[in-house]
Design an enzyme around this catalytic site. Structure first.
Site, mmCIF file in Angstrom:
data_model
loop_
_atom_site.group_PDB
_atom_site.id
_atom_site.type_symbol
_atom_site.label_atom_id
_atom_site.label_comp_id
_atom_site.label_asym_id
_atom_site.label_seq_id
_atom_site.Cartn_x
_atom_site.Cartn_y
_atom_site.Cartn_z
ATOM 1 N N CYS A 113 -22.753 -2.730 -8.687
ATOM 2 C CA CYS A 113 -22.378 -1.447 -8.090
ATOM 3 C C CYS A 113 -22.889 -0.247 -8.899
ATOM 4 O O CYS A 113 -24.072 0.052 -8.858
ATOM 5 C CB CYS A 113 -20.860 -1.391 -7.910
ATOM 6 S SG CYS A 113 -20.311 -0.141 -6.733
ATOM 7 N N HIS A 122 -18.533 -7.140 -5.343
ATOM 8 C CA HIS A 122 -17.406 -7.274 -6.263
ATOM 9 C C HIS A 122 -16.681 -8.563 -5.918
ATOM 10 O O HIS A 122 -17.232 -9.455 -5.296
ATOM 11 C CB HIS A 122 -16.465 -6.078 -6.117
ATOM 12 C CG HIS A 122 -17.088 -4.776 -6.472
ATOM 13 N ND1 HIS A 122 -17.353 -4.402 -7.772
ATOM 14 C CD2 HIS A 122 -17.503 -3.735 -5.692
ATOM 15 C CE1 HIS A 122 -17.894 -3.195 -7.779
ATOM 16 N NE2 HIS A 122 -18.005 -2.768 -6.535
#
Length: 240
Positions: free
Chosen positions: A93, A190
């Site tokens: 990310c 994630h």
């Protein structure tokens, strides 16, 4: 043998459980008889990157990216050379974005990246959030959870981690997700990503061992991944 894992900027770039990726690497190494040292590198630390076997970075807000920017740029040449040398790295990310050329915020401000990955990221006004499944020729089906508004665009010659089966991925236009570059895996997934995708954890470990002169074939004893596989089966069936 001791394997050293460096977490890049965990104080500011670890908002979505990405510490779990480091924990998976540690436990899978220990179950195979290796000693593990974990080093946290935060802004201002004088970490000797040449001693690191695996680098891990996580997600964070724009404010966190701003905080770490100067330190990352100061260490960018070292990280770029280590990436060229094949050091395995997992960037998630926010750190995925900052390993590129820049991240442009909604206000038009540019947070300059380390220019390790041939990518650029532009903030969007819509969040891409939910369960995601991608298909990789290298790793098979990869499952996770995405939560980002930044839209990342790869250079034409850059290889994505995989193609989106369910979810958004890098952006809302091309169905690509993540980047595979040298021994770097960069992604928006994630969850954290490694507990449900042990094949990726073992890739990172195997490359680290190869660089230390240990054949991955002999160093990666088989681990019982029954629970991980059950978690994968459930994740594959979850709605977006």
């Amino acid at each position: 043998m001791k394997i050293t894992i460096a977490q890049l900027y965990p104080r500011d770039m670890n908002l979505y459980g990405d510490w779990g990726n480091t924990l998976v690497l540690k436990k899978r190494l220990e179950r195979r008889g290796f000693d593990v040292e974990i080093i946290d590198h935060n802004p201002g630390d004088s970490t000797d990157f040449s001693k690191i076997d695996i680098f891990v970075g996580g997600g964070g807000q724009d404010s966190g990216q701003t905080i770490i920017q100067n330190d990352l740029l100061a260490r960018a040449d070292e990280l770029r050379q280590l990436a060229k040398d094949g050091v395995p790295m997992l960037m998630i990310c926010g750190m995925y974005q900052l390993f590129g050329r820049f991240f442009r915020t909604l206000k038009g401000e540019e947070i300059v990246g380390a220019n390790i990955l041939p990518i650029e990221t532009i903030a969007g006004d819509e969040r891409m959030i939910g369960n995601i499944v991608i298909k990789s020729q290298e790793f098979g089906d990869i499952v996770g959870y995405e939560n980002h508004s930044g839209q990342t665009f790869l250079d034409k010659t850059t290889k994505p981690l995989g193609q989106v089966i369910k979810g958004a991925g890098n952006n809302m236009t091309d169905a690509n997700e993540g980047v595979r570059y040298n021994n770097i895996i960069a992604t928006y997934l994630h969850g954290p990503i490694l507990p449900k995708n042990p094949q990726i954890a073992d890739f990172l470990i195997g490359e680290a061992l190869e660089r230390r002169g240990v054949s991955a074939d002999s160093g990666l004893e088989k681990i019982d991944d029954t629970l991980a596989n059950k978690a994968r089966e459930i994740a594959l069936k979850l709605s977006r």
